[in-house]
Write a protein that holds these residues in place. Structure first.
Motif, PDB file in Angstrom:
ATOM      1  N   GLN A   1       0.945  -1.038   0.063  1.00  0.00           N
ATOM      2  CA  GLN A   1      -0.521   0.085  -0.504  1.00  0.00           C
ATOM      3  C   GLN A   1       0.968   1.461   0.742  1.00  0.00           C
TER       4      GLN A   1
ATOM      5  N   SER B   1      -5.455  -0.504   5.418  1.00  0.00           N
ATOM      6  CA  SER B   1      -5.646  -1.364   4.070  1.00  0.00           C
ATOM      7  C   SER B   1      -6.825  -2.888   3.246  1.00  0.00           C
TER       8      SER B   1
ATOM      9  N   GLU C   1      -9.180  -1.950   0.235  1.00  0.00           N
ATOM     10  CA  GLU C   1      -9.615  -3.762  -0.382  1.00  0.00           C
ATOM     11  C   GLU C   1     -11.067  -3.658  -0.306  1.00  0.00           C
ATOM     12  N   GLU C   2     -12.177  -3.542   0.656  1.00  0.00           N
ATOM     13  CA  GLU C   2     -13.117  -3.689   0.708  1.00  0.00           C
ATOM     14  C   GLU C   2     -14.124  -2.545   0.211  1.00  0.00           C
TER      15      GLU C   2
END
Length: 194
Positions: free
Chosen positions: A3, A143, A147-148
């Protein structure tokens, strides 16, 4: 995939994020590192409490609206302040953001040490905003949320942090991105009423 460091960027809540602490929030990331996690403040949640009631002596230096902001659900009894100096030299009680990348992203923006007497530092600041509390994520937690699909990571400006119209900041930040995000800015507050 590693990230990128988010210090000096905005986290803008996506419409699917319905946690009341972060719904339609715009978070300025103050610090993001691999050993401690991420720290930020919500910049679009003004409170109805004048700055001077919480941070004695700082009220006259605050940007409009001259109220405290709810920086987030962590450490609500703690004060955090951001400011920008009037001149290039570093005033006593002010420090730039930690990473050079962040200083390039939002030049002149830094932390204000609230233990410094306002009569010493206040006149050296061009901009000032006080926050009650802050946001925080442990290493890897943010992170996973990104991502979700809970957050957009977007460029920040000093005008975002010190906006005099914080109530409309969420759609304004999205709109200026153009494309799909400009469309997201029109997402109704309550889609069930649509």
């Amino acid at each position: 995939m590693e990230q990128p460091i988010l210090t000096g960027r905005l986290l803008v809540a996506t419409p699917v994020l319905d946690d009341p602490n972060f719904r339609r929030s715009v978070v300025f990331v103050i610090d993001d590192n691999e050993s401690d996690g991420t720290l930020g403040v919500i910049v679009n949640r003004p409170l109805e409490v004048p700055v001077n009631e919480v941070l004695q002596g700082w009220g006259g230096y605050a940007d409009a609206p001259e109220v405290m902001f709810s920086g987030g659900p962590v450490g609500a009894g703690a004060g955090v302040a951001l400011g920008m100096p009037r001149h290039e030299e570093t005033p006593l009680g002010w420090s730039p953001l930690e990473s050079a990348e962040a200083r390039d992203r939002v030049p002149g923006l830094g932390m204000v040490d609230l233990d410094t007497p306002p009569e010493i530092l206040g006149d050296a600041l061009d901009r000032f905003r006080g926050f009650a509390g802050y946001t925080g994520w442990s290493v890897g937690q943010l992170s996973a949320e990104i991502e979700e699909g809970a957050w957009y990571t977007l460029p920040a400006t000093s005008d975002d942090v010190f906006s005099n119209e914080p109530g409309s900041l969420w759609p304004r930040v999205l709109r200026r991105q153009g494309g799909d995000l400009a469309l997201v800015s029109t997402f109704p507050d309550d889609p069930t009423l649509n």
